[in-house]
Design a protein around this motif. Structure first.
Motif, PDB file in Angstrom:
ATOM      1  N   TYR A 105      54.131  39.109  47.483  1.00 44.07           N
ATOM      2  CA  TYR A 105      53.285  39.534  48.691  1.00 44.07           C
ATOM      3  C   TYR A 105      51.916  39.147  48.240  1.00 44.07           C
ATOM      4  N   ASP A 106      51.261  39.695  47.091  1.00 48.25           N
ATOM      5  CA  ASP A 106      50.235  39.258  46.608  1.00 48.25           C
ATOM      6  C   ASP A 106      49.802  38.054  46.001  1.00 48.25           C
ATOM      7  N   THR A 107      50.766  37.320  45.448  1.00 47.95           N
ATOM      8  CA  THR A 107      50.599  35.967  45.107  1.00 47.95           C
ATOM      9  C   THR A 107      50.407  35.159  46.425  1.00 47.95           C
ATOM     10  N   THR A 108      51.072  35.297  47.373  1.00 48.13           N
ATOM     11  CA  THR A 108      50.875  34.557  48.430  1.00 48.13           C
ATOM     12  C   THR A 108      49.681  34.649  49.386  1.00 48.13           C
ATOM     13  N   LYS A 109      49.521  35.906  49.358  1.00 44.24           N
ATOM     14  CA  LYS A 109      48.178  36.342  49.953  1.00 44.24           C
ATOM     15  C   LYS A 109      46.957  35.685  49.397  1.00 44.24           C
ATOM     16  N   ILE A 110      46.806  36.130  48.084  1.00 46.55           N
ATOM     17  CA  ILE A 110      45.634  35.776  47.249  1.00 46.55           C
ATOM     18  C   ILE A 110      45.357  34.197  47.249  1.00 46.55           C
ATOM     19  N   LEU A 111      46.655  33.261  47.101  1.00 49.56           N
ATOM     20  CA  LEU A 111      46.405  31.879  46.929  1.00 49.56           C
ATOM     21  C   LEU A 111      46.104  31.384  48.294  1.00 49.56           C
ATOM     22  N   ILE A 126      42.220  28.394  37.943  1.00 51.10           N
ATOM     23  CA  ILE A 126      42.260  29.657  38.464  1.00 51.10           C
ATOM     24  C   ILE A 126      43.731  30.445  38.782  1.00 51.10           C
ATOM     25  N   ILE A 127      44.607  29.571  39.274  1.00 49.20           N
ATOM     26  CA  ILE A 127      46.130  29.896  39.477  1.00 49.20           C
ATOM     27  C   ILE A 127      46.805  30.578  38.254  1.00 49.20           C
ATOM     28  N   PRO A 128      46.611  30.086  37.054  1.00 45.17           N
ATOM     29  CA  PRO A 128      47.341  30.731  36.008  1.00 45.17           C
ATOM     30  C   PRO A 128      46.772  32.272  35.796  1.00 45.17           C
ATOM     31  N   TYR A 129      45.645  32.473  35.991  1.00 47.12           N
ATOM     32  CA  TYR A 129      44.936  33.829  35.766  1.00 47.12           C
ATOM     33  C   TYR A 129      45.518  34.599  36.861  1.00 47.12           C
ATOM     34  N   ASN A 132      39.127  36.539  34.353  1.00 47.45           N
ATOM     35  CA  ASN A 132      38.056  36.202  35.374  1.00 47.45           C
ATOM     36  C   ASN A 132      38.608  37.294  36.464  1.00 47.45           C
ATOM     37  N   ALA A 133      37.602  36.906  37.607  1.00 49.87           N
ATOM     38  CA  ALA A 133      37.978  37.940  38.794  1.00 49.87           C
ATOM     39  C   ALA A 133      39.474  37.757  39.246  1.00 49.87           C
ATOM     40  N   SER A 134      39.884  36.449  39.178  1.00 45.26           N
ATOM     41  CA  SER A 134      41.261  36.437  39.835  1.00 45.26           C
ATOM     42  C   SER A 134      42.271  36.843  39.075  1.00 45.26           C
TER      43      SER A 134
END
Length: 325
Positions: free
Chosen positions: A34-40, A207-210, A255-257
């Motif tokens: 859920y969080d990965t999809t939403k945040i991306l 950013i994606i790896p973070y 980082n923030a991400s």
């Protein structure tokens, strides 16, 4: 708004994988999907929009304006606001910080930028809105800007130019001969679009790896750490919870991400929001890799003073957050 993502996560975890609700693995995996999809999705939209804004942002004029005009203290606020529109982590802010020093901008003003840039930018704002809502996001943005502004003023009042490295002192003396670092180009939007798109992809790749690591850690915490674990050490009744969280965060780096999903889980586990955000600010705004990069322009004594002032301001912000929210 994101209910459809939750439905997909529920379908995949509970129907496709046939895991039972309440299982540690099921809860962790559901949170991760859920969080990965939403945040991306949020990151892509926000970064693309800010890429358009940044492509028209007169960086060279801002730099020159800050260095050549007396603004009666507003230059610190302007530098902090400039930090908001630059999507850098603490380490990637350092090269631009060095450029500010080369441009002859006062040291305290450059500190305001360096502090605010990793804490409050379009990436952090986009994540905050998705995780904590608009009200909390506004309070965080304002506190981050004030943190950079006030810290910059304090550091300027300490008159720390004598603690710059010989290289930094030399470039300050030769600032009038330096050329502008940033060059504005007259291009149509159609011409700018490939450049904007390339920058979006570049930022996302970084950013994606973070994001994935941060959400994975958050998922594990969400699924496996029992209720009450964090409250035991960082409960709102613990007067020293905020400084403990901040000091423990300084040796870390993200980082923030990467850290925001962890902050979300800390709050869900009962940690006061101000304490969790103080931890986040320490991780994002102060780090050992950043200190290593700053050695190009600062002596160790100046780095220590910088870290101490910002740490103190973060601790105060954490207490204020806990009072407000």
């Amino acid at each position: 708004m994101f209910d459809w993502i939750q439905n997909i996560a529920d379908w995949f975890v509970y129907d496709v994988l046939d895991l039972s609700k309440g299982q540690h693995l099921a809860e962790a995996l559901n949170f991760f999907i859920y969080d990965t999809t939403k945040i991306l999705i949020l990151l892509f939209v926000v970064i693309f929009f800010m890429g358009i804004v940044n492509s028209y942002f007169p960086i060279d004029k801002v730099k020159n304006y800050l260095s050549r005009n007396k603004l009666y203290g507003l230059e610190y606020l302007m530098a902090s606001l400039f930090g908001v529109v630059t999507p850098f982590c603490s380490c990637s802010s350092v090269p631009l910080f060095i450029g500010f020093v080369r441009g002859g901008i006062p040291l305290g003003v450059t500190f305001s930028f360096l502090i605010t840039s990793p804490l409050v930018n379009e990436v952090a704002i986009g994540l905050f809105v998705g995780l904590f809502g608009i009200k909390t996001t506004l309070i965080y943005v304002i506190s981050g800007i004030l943190l950079g502004t006030i810290s910059g003023v304090i550091l300027q009042k300490l008159k720390l130019e004598g603690f710059l490295t010989p290289w930094a002192k030399e470039v300050l003396e030769n600032a009038q001969r330096d050329q502008d670092i940033f060059q504005a180009e007259n291009q149509t939007f159609k011409q700018r679009l490939p450049i904007i798109w390339a920058e979006v992809i570049k930022i996302l790749k970084g950013i994606i790896p973070y994001v994935i690591v941060g959400i994975a850690i958050g998922g594990l915490m969400h699924g496996y750490i029992p209720e009450g674990f964090f409250e035991k050490y960082m409960d709102k009744d613990n007067l020293f919870a905020v400084p403990i969280a901040t000091i423990l965060a300084v040796p870390m780096y993200s980082n923030a991400s990467g850290i925001l999903p962890v902050v979300q889980v800390l709050v869900a586990k009962g940690i006061p929001l101000g304490t969790a955000i103080a931890f986040m600010m320490g991780v994002v705004g102060l780090s050992l890799p950043e200190a290593m990069l700053l050695k190009k322009v600062m002596t160790l004594k100046l780095i220590a003073i910088f870290f101490a002032v910002v740490t103190l301001c973060i601790i105060i912000s954490g207490y204020l957050f806990n009072l407000i929210i």
